[in-house]
Design a protein around this motif. Structure first.
Motif, PDB file in Angstrom:
ATOM      1  N   UNK A 129       0.833  -1.092   0.117  1.00 23.14           N
ATOM      2  CA  UNK A 129      -0.060  -0.011   0.150  1.00 23.14           C
ATOM      3  C   UNK A 129       0.814   1.272  -0.001  1.00 23.14           C
ATOM      4  N   UNK A 130       0.617   2.252  -0.971  1.00 26.27           N
ATOM      5  CA  UNK A 130       1.290   3.321  -0.978  1.00 26.27           C
ATOM      6  C   UNK A 130       0.562   4.396  -0.096  1.00 26.27           C
ATOM      7  N   UNK A 131       1.286   5.534   0.359  1.00 27.95           N
ATOM      8  CA  UNK A 131       0.682   6.528   1.010  1.00 27.95           C
ATOM      9  C   UNK A 131       1.812   7.416   1.652  1.00 27.95           C
ATOM     10  N   UNK A 132       1.227   8.306   2.487  1.00 30.61           N
ATOM     11  CA  UNK A 132       2.432   9.296   3.117  1.00 30.61           C
ATOM     12  C   UNK A 132       2.213   9.175   4.757  1.00 30.61           C
ATOM     13  N   UNK A 133       3.439   9.278   5.361  1.00 36.11           N
ATOM     14  CA  UNK A 133       3.351   9.282   6.770  1.00 36.11           C
ATOM     15  C   UNK A 133       3.827  10.634   7.243  1.00 36.11           C
ATOM     16  N   UNK A 156      -3.154   6.043   3.979  1.00 36.43           N
ATOM     17  CA  UNK A 156      -3.272   5.308   2.748  1.00 36.43           C
ATOM     18  C   UNK A 156      -3.733   5.892   1.543  1.00 36.43           C
ATOM     19  N   UNK A 157      -3.004   5.787   0.403  1.00 32.19           N
ATOM     20  CA  UNK A 157      -3.586   6.485  -0.941  1.00 32.19           C
ATOM     21  C   UNK A 157      -3.947   5.566  -1.914  1.00 32.19           C
ATOM     22  N   UNK A 158      -3.167   4.223  -1.912  1.00 27.24           N
ATOM     23  CA  UNK A 158      -3.355   3.458  -3.178  1.00 27.24           C
ATOM     24  C   UNK A 158      -2.971   2.166  -2.984  1.00 27.24           C
ATOM     25  N   UNK A 159      -3.743   1.138  -3.315  1.00 24.82           N
ATOM     26  CA  UNK A 159      -3.153  -0.231  -3.379  1.00 24.82           C
ATOM     27  C   UNK A 159      -2.469  -0.480  -4.327  1.00 24.82           C
ATOM     28  N   UNK A 160      -1.179  -1.449  -4.238  1.00 27.20           N
ATOM     29  CA  UNK A 160      -0.143  -1.312  -5.357  1.00 27.20           C
ATOM     30  C   UNK A 160      -0.175  -2.803  -5.748  1.00 27.20           C
ATOM     31  N   UNK A 161      -0.871  -3.197  -7.070  1.00 30.43           N
ATOM     32  CA  UNK A 161      -0.775  -4.562  -7.355  1.00 30.43           C
ATOM     33  C   UNK A 161       0.318  -5.050  -8.252  1.00 30.43           C
ATOM     34  N   UNK A 162       0.775  -3.817  -8.965  1.00 33.03           N
ATOM     35  CA  UNK A 162       1.776  -4.151  -9.767  1.00 33.03           C
ATOM     36  C   UNK A 162       2.639  -3.022  -9.957  1.00 33.03           C
ATOM     37  N   UNK A 163       3.382  -2.928 -10.802  1.00 32.48           N
ATOM     38  CA  UNK A 163       4.547  -1.793 -11.163  1.00 32.48           C
ATOM     39  C   UNK A 163       3.681  -0.641 -12.077  1.00 32.48           C
ATOM     40  N   UNK A 164       2.629  -1.249 -12.509  1.00 31.71           N
ATOM     41  CA  UNK A 164       1.971   0.112 -13.117  1.00 31.71           C
ATOM     42  C   UNK A 164       1.269   0.959 -12.371  1.00 31.71           C
ATOM     43  N   UNK A 165       0.865   0.377 -11.000  1.00 37.04           N
ATOM     44  CA  UNK A 165       0.099   1.019 -10.026  1.00 37.04           C
ATOM     45  C   UNK A 165       1.200   1.922  -9.506  1.00 37.04           C
ATOM     46  N   UNK A 166       2.479   1.246  -9.245  1.00 35.24           N
ATOM     47  CA  UNK A 166       3.674   2.101  -8.528  1.00 35.24           C
ATOM     48  C   UNK A 166       3.748   3.399  -9.373  1.00 35.24           C
ATOM     49  N   UNK A 167       3.979   3.290 -10.722  1.00 40.09           N
ATOM     50  CA  UNK A 167       4.084   4.430 -11.847  1.00 40.09           C
ATOM     51  C   UNK A 167       3.057   5.283 -11.403  1.00 40.09           C
TER      52      UNK A 167
END
Length: 94
Positions: free
Chosen positions: A53-57, A66-77
């Motif tokens: 899970x990507x987000x900010x602390x 929590x901002x976004x669930x990362x399922x693949x490299x595409x989600x990270x980009x």
């Protein structure tokens, strides 16, 4: 009979250019407004499941948003592009 139906449909339905654009073209999502002042970009990963899970602390409170669930490299980009974060800025937490 089908030809008559289609012709009647075409005659009764007249769409302007804006309506056609709304029907057939993808709409861009509006830019996300998020104040990242005093916040560190973080990827939280589960040791057991590998879920990320990507987000900010928040630096002051330590609270993770929590901002976004990362399922693949595409989600990270997509996360990097959406929130204007460089890949080198992200910290990983387990």
């Amino acid at each position: 009979q089908l030809q008559t139906y289609c012709a009647g449909f075409a005659a009764s339905y007249t769409a302007g250019p804006r309506e056609v654009q709304e029907m057939f073209l993808w709409k861009r999502e509006p830019a996300v407004t998020f104040d990242k002042t005093g916040k560190i970009p973080v990827i939280r990963a589960s040791i057991c499941t590998g879920e990320q899970v990507a987000g900010f602390r928040d630096e002051a409170t330590g609270k993770f948003t929590e901002m976004m669930l990362l399922r693949s490299e595409i989600d990270l980009r997509a996360f990097l592009r959406t929130y204007g974060v460089a890949e080198g800025e992200i910290k990983r937490e387990w």
